[in-house]
Design a protein around this motif. Sequence first.
Motif, mmCIF file in Angstrom:
data_model
loop_
_atom_site.group_PDB
_atom_site.id
_atom_site.type_symbol
_atom_site.label_atom_id
_atom_site.label_comp_id
_atom_site.label_asym_id
_atom_site.label_seq_id
_atom_site.Cartn_x
_atom_site.Cartn_y
_atom_site.Cartn_z
ATOM 1 N N LEU A 17 0.140 16.216 -3.526
ATOM 2 C CA LEU A 17 -1.100 15.524 -3.210
ATOM 3 C C LEU A 17 -1.550 14.739 -4.436
ATOM 4 C CD1 LEU A 17 -3.267 15.238 -0.985
ATOM 5 C CD2 LEU A 17 -4.558 16.967 -2.202
ATOM 6 N N THR A 18 -1.687 13.444 -4.249
ATOM 7 C CA THR A 18 -2.156 12.611 -5.352
ATOM 8 C C THR A 18 -3.435 11.916 -4.909
ATOM 9 O OG1 THR A 18 -0.928 10.729 -4.541
ATOM 10 C CG2 THR A 18 0.206 12.168 -6.088
ATOM 11 N N ASP A 19 -4.025 11.171 -5.813
ATOM 12 C CA ASP A 19 -5.225 10.412 -5.459
ATOM 13 C C ASP A 19 -4.930 9.488 -4.286
ATOM 14 O OD1 ASP A 19 -6.397 11.624 -7.499
ATOM 15 O OD2 ASP A 19 -6.550 9.874 -8.812
ATOM 16 N N SER A 20 -3.776 8.783 -4.393
ATOM 17 C CA SER A 20 -3.474 7.791 -3.372
ATOM 18 C C SER A 20 -3.120 8.452 -2.052
ATOM 19 C CB SER A 20 -2.351 6.883 -3.846
ATOM 20 O OG SER A 20 -1.323 7.648 -4.409
ATOM 21 N N SER A 21 -2.360 9.552 -2.100
ATOM 22 C CA SER A 21 -1.977 10.151 -0.824
ATOM 23 C C SER A 21 -3.183 10.808 -0.162
ATOM 24 C CB SER A 21 -0.830 11.132 -1.010
ATOM 25 O OG SER A 21 -1.242 12.216 -1.790
ATOM 26 N N SER A 22 -4.104 11.320 -0.985
ATOM 27 C CA SER A 22 -5.303 11.894 -0.368
ATOM 28 C C SER A 22 -6.107 10.786 0.315
ATOM 29 C CB SER A 22 -6.162 12.598 -1.409
ATOM 30 O OG SER A 22 -6.682 11.658 -2.323
ATOM 31 N N PHE A 23 -6.065 9.581 -0.257
ATOM 32 C CA PHE A 23 -6.759 8.465 0.391
ATOM 33 C C PHE A 23 -6.151 8.178 1.754
ATOM 34 C CE2 PHE A 23 -7.117 3.942 1.296
ATOM 35 C CZ PHE A 23 -8.489 3.823 1.320
ATOM 36 N N VAL A 24 -4.836 8.162 1.789
ATOM 37 C CA VAL A 24 -4.171 7.875 3.065
ATOM 38 C C VAL A 24 -4.519 8.937 4.102
ATOM 39 C CG1 VAL A 24 -1.942 7.628 4.157
ATOM 40 C CG2 VAL A 24 -2.344 6.583 1.958
ATOM 41 N N ILE A 25 -4.562 10.194 3.637
ATOM 42 C CA ILE A 25 -4.905 11.272 4.580
ATOM 43 C C ILE A 25 -6.324 11.069 5.121
ATOM 44 C CG2 ILE A 25 -5.296 13.751 4.778
ATOM 45 C CD1 ILE A 25 -3.106 14.043 2.606
ATOM 46 N N LEU A 26 -7.210 10.739 4.200
ATOM 47 C CA LEU A 26 -8.601 10.512 4.623
ATOM 48 C C LEU A 26 -8.680 9.346 5.614
ATOM 49 C CD1 LEU A 26 -11.274 11.807 3.841
ATOM 50 C CD2 LEU A 26 -11.654 9.881 2.330
ATOM 51 N N LEU A 78 0.834 -1.199 0.000
ATOM 52 C CA LEU A 78 0.000 0.000 0.000
ATOM 53 C C LEU A 78 0.870 1.251 0.000
ATOM 54 C CD1 LEU A 78 -2.624 1.536 0.281
ATOM 55 C CD2 LEU A 78 -2.667 0.993 2.688
ATOM 56 N N THR A 79 1.839 1.290 0.908
ATOM 57 C CA THR A 79 2.665 2.492 1.009
ATOM 58 C C THR A 79 3.525 2.662 -0.231
ATOM 59 O OG1 THR A 79 2.780 1.833 3.299
ATOM 60 C CG2 THR A 79 3.996 3.779 2.690
ATOM 61 N N LYS A 80 3.939 1.538 -0.792
ATOM 62 C CA LYS A 80 4.727 1.625 -2.018
ATOM 63 C C LYS A 80 3.913 2.291 -3.125
ATOM 64 C CE LYS A 80 5.607 -1.599 -4.888
ATOM 65 N NZ LYS A 80 5.874 -2.088 -6.132
ATOM 66 N N GLU A 81 2.629 1.965 -3.161
ATOM 67 C CA GLU A 81 1.773 2.583 -4.164
ATOM 68 C C GLU A 81 1.634 4.073 -3.918
ATOM 69 O OE1 GLU A 81 0.309 1.539 -7.012
ATOM 70 O OE2 GLU A 81 1.636 -0.157 -6.655
ATOM 71 N N VAL A 82 1.715 4.458 -2.640
ATOM 72 C CA VAL A 82 1.507 5.862 -2.320
ATOM 73 C C VAL A 82 2.787 6.655 -2.461
ATOM 74 C CG1 VAL A 82 0.764 7.466 -0.554
ATOM 75 C CG2 VAL A 82 -0.371 5.271 -0.776
ATOM 76 N N LYS A 83 3.878 6.150 -1.877
ATOM 77 C CA LYS A 83 5.098 6.960 -1.816
ATOM 78 C C LYS A 83 6.374 6.197 -2.156
ATOM 79 C CE LYS A 83 4.065 11.169 -0.586
ATOM 80 N NZ LYS A 83 4.516 12.363 -1.286
ATOM 81 N N GLY A 84 6.267 5.085 -2.803
ATOM 82 C CA GLY A 84 7.485 4.406 -3.206
ATOM 83 C C GLY A 84 7.959 3.353 -2.233
ATOM 84 N N PRO A 85 8.882 2.491 -2.676
ATOM 85 C CA PRO A 85 9.268 1.320 -1.891
ATOM 86 C C PRO A 85 9.950 1.664 -0.569
ATOM 87 C CG PRO A 85 10.622 1.512 -3.857
ATOM 88 C CD PRO A 85 9.559 2.530 -3.977
ATOM 89 N N GLY A 86 10.707 2.775 -0.528
ATOM 90 C CA GLY A 86 11.378 3.116 0.722
ATOM 91 C C GLY A 86 10.375 3.315 1.833
ATOM 92 N N ALA A 87 9.388 4.147 1.552
ATOM 93 C CA ALA A 87 8.336 4.374 2.539
ATOM 94 C C ALA A 87 7.613 3.080 2.837
ATOM 95 C CB ALA A 87 7.354 5.417 2.021
ATOM 96 N N THR A 136 -5.626 -0.161 -8.082
ATOM 97 C CA THR A 136 -6.565 0.028 -9.183
ATOM 98 C C THR A 136 -6.637 1.499 -9.566
ATOM 99 O OG1 THR A 136 -7.835 -1.582 -7.958
ATOM 100 C CG2 THR A 136 -8.799 -0.788 -9.988
ATOM 101 N N LEU A 137 -6.615 2.328 -8.554
ATOM 102 C CA LEU A 137 -6.715 3.773 -8.789
ATOM 103 C C LEU A 137 -5.492 4.243 -9.568
ATOM 104 C CD1 LEU A 137 -8.678 5.968 -8.018
ATOM 105 C CD2 LEU A 137 -7.334 6.398 -5.983
ATOM 106 N N ASN A 138 -4.340 3.674 -9.274
ATOM 107 C CA ASN A 138 -3.119 4.094 -9.956
ATOM 108 C C ASN A 138 -2.998 3.504 -11.345
ATOM 109 O OD1 ASN A 138 -2.335 5.688 -7.910
ATOM 110 N ND2 ASN A 138 -0.832 4.280 -7.057
ATOM 111 N N THR A 139 -3.504 2.285 -11.525
ATOM 112 C CA THR A 139 -3.312 1.636 -12.811
ATOM 113 C C THR A 139 -4.548 1.689 -13.681
ATOM 114 O OG1 THR A 139 -3.997 -0.472 -11.904
ATOM 115 C CG2 THR A 139 -1.644 0.004 -11.845
ATOM 116 N N GLY A 140 -5.723 1.749 -13.048
ATOM 117 C CA GLY A 140 -6.948 1.679 -13.815
ATOM 118 C C GLY A 140 -7.199 0.310 -14.395
ATOM 119 N N SER A 141 -6.612 -0.690 -13.740
ATOM 120 C CA SER A 141 -6.730 -2.048 -14.268
ATOM 121 C C SER A 141 -7.960 -2.738 -13.690
ATOM 122 C CB SER A 141 -5.472 -2.830 -13.901
ATOM 123 O OG SER A 141 -5.742 -4.191 -13.876
#
Lengths: 469, 793
Positions: free
Chosen positions: B397-406, B146-155, B198-203
């Motif tokens: 702020l991206t779709d995914s990071s806004s989700f995490v904030i929410l 999940l975090t990788k999708e939001v902010k990369g593998p380090g996070a 899904t949000l990032n890939t639209g798959s």
Amino acid sequence: MEASLRAQRTAALLIFAFLSLLAVSSSAAQEIQILNAERRIDLSSQIAIVFLTLKVENTGKAAASEVLLSFPPTEADHLAEVKAQAASGKKRKKTHVPLDVKPTDVPDAPKGAKCFRIALLNPLSPGETSTIEVLYMLTHSMEPFPAEISQSEPQLVYYRDSAYILSPYRIKQQTTFIKTPSTNVLSFSRVEPTNRAGMELKYGPYEDRPAYSFSPVLVHFENNNPFAVVEELVREVEISHWGNLQITEHYTLAHGGAKLKGVFSRVDYQSRPGASGVSSFKNLLARLPARVHSVYYRDEIGNISSSRLRTDSRKSELEIEPRYPLFGGWKSTFVIGYGLPLEDFLFESTDGKRYLNFTFGCPLSGTVVDKLTVKVVLPEGSKDPSAVVPFPVEQHMETKYSYLDVVGRPVLVLEKKNVVPEHNTLFQVYYSFNPVFMLAEPLMLVSTVFFLFAACVAYLHIDVSIRKR
Amino acid sequence: MASPESAVNGPTMTAGAASKSLRNAFGGVIAFIILVLIGVLAFSIRLFSVIKYESVIHEFDPYFNYRVTQFLSKNGIYDFWNWFDDRTWYPLGRVIGGTVYPGLTLTAGTIWKVVNSLNIPLSVETVCVFTAPIFSAFASWAAYLLTKEVKGPGAGLTAAALLAMVPSYISRSVAGSYDNEAVAIFALVFTFYLYIKTLNTGSLFYATLNALAYFYMVCSWGGYTFIINLIPMHVLLCIVTGRYSSRLYIAYAPLVVLGTLLASLVPVVGFNAVLTSEHFASFLVFIIIHVVALAYYIKGILSPKMFKVAVTLVVSVGLAVCCAVIAILIAVVASSPTKGWSGRSLTLLDPTYASKYIPIIASVSEHQPPTWPSYFMDINVLAFLVPAGIIACFMPLTDSSSFVILYIVTSVYFSGVMVRLMLVLAPAACILSGIALSEAFNVLTRSIKFQLPGIAGNPSIAVRMWRIMSTSKENGSSTVVAPNDIPKTEEAAKEKPAKKNRKKEKENVEKKPTPSKTEKRLLVLPLEASVIAVLLLVLLGAFYVVHCVWAAAEAYSAPSIVLTSHSNDGGLHVFDDFREAYSWLSHNTDVDDKVASWWDYGYQTTAMANRTVLVDNNTWNNTHIATVGTAMSSPEKQAWEIFHSLDVKYVLVVFGGVVGYPSDDINKFLWMVRIGGGVFPHIKEPDYLRDGQYRIDAQATPTMLNCLMYKLSYFRFVETDGKGFDRVRRTEIGKKHFKLTHFEEVFTTHHWMVRIYKLKPQRNRIRGKTKKSKSSRSVSSKRDVRGKRNPWH
């Protein structure tokens, strides 16, 4: 239920008394007479241990090669073990030679009586005498009366027997001693001459009783020894050729004494340990072999923390407490498991077979086991198992699947009813085993991992997409 | 925690620019190893309970789950669905198959079956004990994804490491804590991951997986309503902030359709998936997203002028229709007494609801609001890192990071209402702290590297290196910033496992020109400050680790059925009274005997003692619980009548006065009074209180001193020490010498913690006793008013 049993017993006793008057004697019995018989009955635990010393004389014409023993039906059901040995020599330099004892049928014995045949080492020639010592044990032969007691009462039991020894032979002279656990004997039947001195009752000496004489006696006395009865014990001995012998013992323990009536008060039990719940018991001692390791003691809901293990170089003692003290009629179940080094118990016989040499009975001291099942789980791939047990047991085979088995492990199941500590003798299980089978499971694991990696490599190098890029 | 960063950067020092792909491969392997280690850590930190105590099921609810799993493994799945349990809620019984969330049971049952089909003889209990630690390893991996999708593998790695040992989650997932939450947190995080993916890939592939993950979550825990409300909220947020895209549609619409269909397959949810208010938000947003999609579509085909006309037309008609629909909806919802919400959900929306209306929910300690120390205890330093993480999520702020904030905002609110929902907060806090730590390390290590004298001499290397840094940081988020990015659309088209995508994506990103230098240069901090900050962060991490290990070892590992205390000479004293009592019950009472106790011990009694109970921890029937509460707070005779009418043979009370065990029945007694009084008004709480104070000493009210609970707890207690000093309440008891007339003590455990009483048999009717029976008849007639509870008279 209880009453009808008692009625049956009394009826049986009456029949014996009647039969003894008839004194029908067979031709076989006539040839032998017993000059002197001494019987010592030890009632100080829950098991009645009887020592019988017979001085036998051959009065017939032909040599006698065997001597018969008989037991009334009330005792026959409770008979756990009969052993005989020939004694020779004088008091100090006595030598004992064990004799073979086999159950047998005697046609003219009273109905229900159970007879045993003792094979003598050397046939007894006419006129010769010989001394035979017999040891037998009776379980469940003490009946609590009253059958229900409260927490503060001591446990009183009845013991029934005959003043005269039931024997297919004429007995010239006989004496019976009954040893009770305490001096508190409420009542005892008198068959004169009868004496009581402290903890000992003496019946006899009686002179010249005919064959199958019987005179019922009843002793009512206090016995607060723990009546720890293991109703069922399943011992599983699992052999692993990697060097471990794993033993798992499933116990169903019960207090076989007088049932607890009414309340159990912890206050009374804790504040007056001597006066309250004297017949209950709260700990047991299991004698385990030396070098025992990974001992556990638990039941179906988890570990039972109240146990102590003491080990030294020769033996190990595990003191266990059930979850709660056991009062009359209460039950408990638990499991004891431990591992042992294999080299202490597994040997190779001269013909190349391997054999396990292990004790048969229940390791808990002072308990009676109503039904004992010993399961010897042999390693996967072993063949032709056979057991050598010094007493008759029922045998059959099973298969057990454990830890990645494919064909399963052969299990030799030995069953015996009515087991006393005397049965803690060694037995052997012979089987043949090819050590190659030991490698089967590691190879299986290795190949699984290998194929997993191979599959991964294959997956990464094969393009499975339909569309060409 | 710095390890992922340094792992990625380390090789670059030696390897030249030519070996970029090797570096990537190496970084991937290291990341994989770190993930494996995180899994091992998550598993092993939860084994303290097994090592310190034993491999045993913990507490109350896990015993029920264990019993259900036993049934499942013994009788199979079909019998499980149809299981009517007659051992509990006597005489009502309970339909287990239709009232449990079966996810946990089915999971453990499947594991058991697989393991046993491989001839590995694990018992059901062993599987149950270790299910929770296994799934917490899965949960930390899901957090990585999940975090990788939001902010990369380090996070991602940092978040996974944090989640592996966050005390809040450990408290619910130590070995033996076989509860729904153990698998549900994994399902929750994994569902969120798939949503973001899904949000990032639209798959559509991930959208389907997302629905399946949601299905697993619905199977596992009632907390699934959190997902089905949070995701719509996020979708709404995206729409409102103008972030609508086709990816959002694909992420949301299949989830609602498939998810709702799948959810209604779970018997315990069934039609609730479309009927209760918890699910309405998702349907509302479902409609809205379609309207918006339509609007965007029309906007695409119409000219701007035509579009304006169309909007005014549609809005005016649409508003009218909407108003009508909403009015109908409100009318329907308002007609139901709880407004279509379940009691627990209402408690969440209105924290004062339970204490006002449903004492049974309020009586559970885990439903209380948490205190500030419990935040520090449960999420520790994460509480300070979360704000930093939120800030990091805002840039950009991206779709995914806004989700995490929410997610963090809502879960903070929920955790503030119920201490139990701290568990939902924990993953969010870990993810955001992971992001914060990772970003901080990114900035600091970059500053250090940029200014190190050796490298500063060769600016080209430094710049290139830093460029690599920024790109690797970008690759998670950049794709989201530019939704119509070329590699992205390509990726959306093909449905391939993630591994290959990631490689490709990385290459693509690295070919792109990096963001402007000047902007980034501003982030460079002074060398000394960076070094100190790094050290401080490491120290903070170390503090967190120490705290987590301490919490796992000391605070959260006790199985609560076994208590231990250290004696003065250092020895360990074990209080195993509960199992002593249950074992006694199971071996020495008849198999069909009914045992009455307060509901806390219901699950344990059925599971360990295998005896029928009146009430248990599944508090579905308030009246029944109130009946037991009434009996416990009534005088002996009335209590005997109530129990007798319910065929009870034994009454079990938990009493801690001898050894000082505080959570005993006397301390819970006021809840019995309250719950009993809630249904049977003749039980009044003030009768048990002296001047508003709850006491059991000589000042206590006569009602208190004569109630059954007092008598059963303190019967012959005075004989232990002569004074009757209660070590929990730290006072001498009020009434010391009394006799029981209708009950008799049959068993008391070694430390007196559990006392079992037997109902005395009914007396023979004797002549001359008419007077007494008349008085009892008057009592019974009083109860007849309350609903003929006692058929005996």
